[in-house]
Design an enzyme around this catalytic site. Structure first.
Site, PDB file in Angstrom:
ATOM      1  N   ASP A  11       0.832  -1.196   0.000  1.00 52.18           N
ATOM      2  CA  ASP A  11       0.000   0.000   0.000  1.00 52.18           C
ATOM      3  C   ASP A  11       0.871   1.252   0.000  1.00 52.18           C
ATOM      4  O   ASP A  11       2.020   1.230   0.453  1.00 52.18           O
ATOM      5  CB  ASP A  11      -0.902   0.027   1.234  1.00 52.18           C
ATOM      6  CG  ASP A  11      -2.155  -0.809   1.051  1.00 52.18           C
ATOM      7  OD1 ASP A  11      -2.578  -1.005  -0.103  1.00 52.18           O
ATOM      8  OD2 ASP A  11      -2.715  -1.276   2.058  1.00 52.18           O
TER       9      ASP A  11
ATOM     10  N   ARG B   1      -1.592  -1.156  -8.577  1.00 49.45           N
ATOM     11  CA  ARG B   1      -2.935  -0.700  -8.212  1.00 49.45           C
ATOM     12  C   ARG B   1      -2.967   0.820  -8.337  1.00 49.45           C
ATOM     13  O   ARG B   1      -2.197   1.529  -7.676  1.00 49.45           O
ATOM     14  CB  ARG B   1      -3.283  -1.099  -6.791  1.00 49.45           C
ATOM     15  CG  ARG B   1      -4.664  -0.591  -6.332  1.00 49.45           C
ATOM     16  CD  ARG B   1      -4.832  -0.716  -4.823  1.00 49.45           C
ATOM     17  NE  ARG B   1      -4.713  -2.098  -4.392  1.00 49.45           N
ATOM     18  CZ  ARG B   1      -4.334  -2.470  -3.171  1.00 49.45           C
ATOM     19  NH1 ARG B   1      -4.008  -1.554  -2.267  1.00 49.45           N
ATOM     20  NH2 ARG B   1      -4.258  -3.741  -2.846  1.00 49.45           N
TER      21      ARG B   1
END
Length: 309
Positions: free
Chosen positions: A135, A185
């Protein structure tokens, strides 16, 4: 201004205490978080997988203060991945890891500690037959996170990274990370950032998101389209078609509890649809960022306070 206030509240211990004591808080949190224990996360993963959706699990633990706590978070991921392997859910689920949770912000050797703990998690993922996505947090961590990702990819080429379209640098980063085997992502971003590094207007962020999508879809990697915006979902599908991508060469991602019917629609139509599923005790920061991202989330929360408080 409202978004800034909510993000400031996400860092306040005093506000956290008040929010946690509000009667409707648990019901609202349950909309976005699978629960605190591992069993709850596994049960939610199983339910999502049964509906044709895939999952990326985030063990919430962003307030890491020392090396022991960072190691404990890595151990929690190892336990999660072992459980995914044992239950057969690893076929449908991977994990998402915030490097801050495994030591990145520690004052002494933070990057080294984070790399070592992330490597442990990647080894457990490899053993389970699944993958890891790193992340991204605020812009001050971008270079560090991408550097750690590059080191991990030497041994685990499937390690994914998150790039945020509101940062001015992200289109170039997308091109750098769009090579064969890469997994990226792309999201819009959820942190309050200065204008010197981040686009401030929604329209500018949207346009940059599309530019970044074009770079990823034209590349040789595996784009992960993290957006609830119907326009972006449609554009991503069009770009994939233009570039001759098959359904298994990219995926859509949405948050647990957000647009579940749209998630199911995409899955039914044969798209790869992955749900970002957080669980664990450290839910407060995650919860507050979800409120900041979408005014509708805050409206939902305030309505619940009025009717159940």
């Amino acid at each position: 201004m409202l978004r800034s206030a909510i993000l400031a509240a996400s860092r306040s211990a005093q506000v956290r205490t008040v929010v946690e004591k509000l009667p409707p808080t648990r019901a609202i949190v349950d909309r976005f978080v699978a629960g605190e224990p591992l069993d709850a996360a596994l049960a939610a993963t199983d339910e999502l997988a049964a509906s044709g959706r895939r999952v990326t699990l985030d063990h919430l633990g962003e307030d890491t203060r020392d090396a022991a706590q960072a190691a404990g978070t890595a151990a929690a991921y190892e336990k999660l991945l072992a459980a995914l392997k044992e239950t057969g859910l690893a076929e449908h689920a991977e994990v998402s890891v915030k490097l801050s949770a495994v030591g990145q912000f520690l004052p002494q050797d933070g990057e080294k500690v984070a790399l070592e703990n992330a490597r442990r998690i990647c080894e457990a993922a490899a053993d389970a037959g699944t993958t890891v996505t790193l992340d991204m947090e605020d812009h001050t961590t971008t270079d560090s996170t991408l550097g750690i990702a590059r080191e991990l990819r030497a041994d685990f080429p499937w390690v994914g990274v998150v790039l945020q379209a509101y940062l001015r640098r992200t289109e170039a980063d997308c091109r750098d990370f769009s090579g064969e085997g890469s997994r990226v992502r792309l999201c819009k971003g959820a942190y309050q950032e200065p204008a010197s590094v981040a686009l401030q207007k929604k329209g500018d962020v949207d346009r940059n998101y599309v530019r970044c999508l074009k770079a990823l879809m034209a590349g040789e990697g595996y784009p992960m389209v993290a957006s609830h915006d119907p326009r972006m979902v449609k554009i991503a599908g069009q770009l994939a078609e233009w570039h001759g991508r098959k359904a298994d060469s990219f995926e859509y991602q949405m948050l647990y509890g957000i647009r579940p019917e749209e998630q199911l629609r995409l899955a039914r139509e044969g798209a790869t649809m992955r749900v970002y599923l957080p669980y664990g005790q450290e839910w407060y920061g995650y919860f507050m960022r979800r409120l900041a991202e979408r005014p509708a989330n805050l409206t939902f929360f305030l309505r619940a306070m009025a009717t159940r408080g």
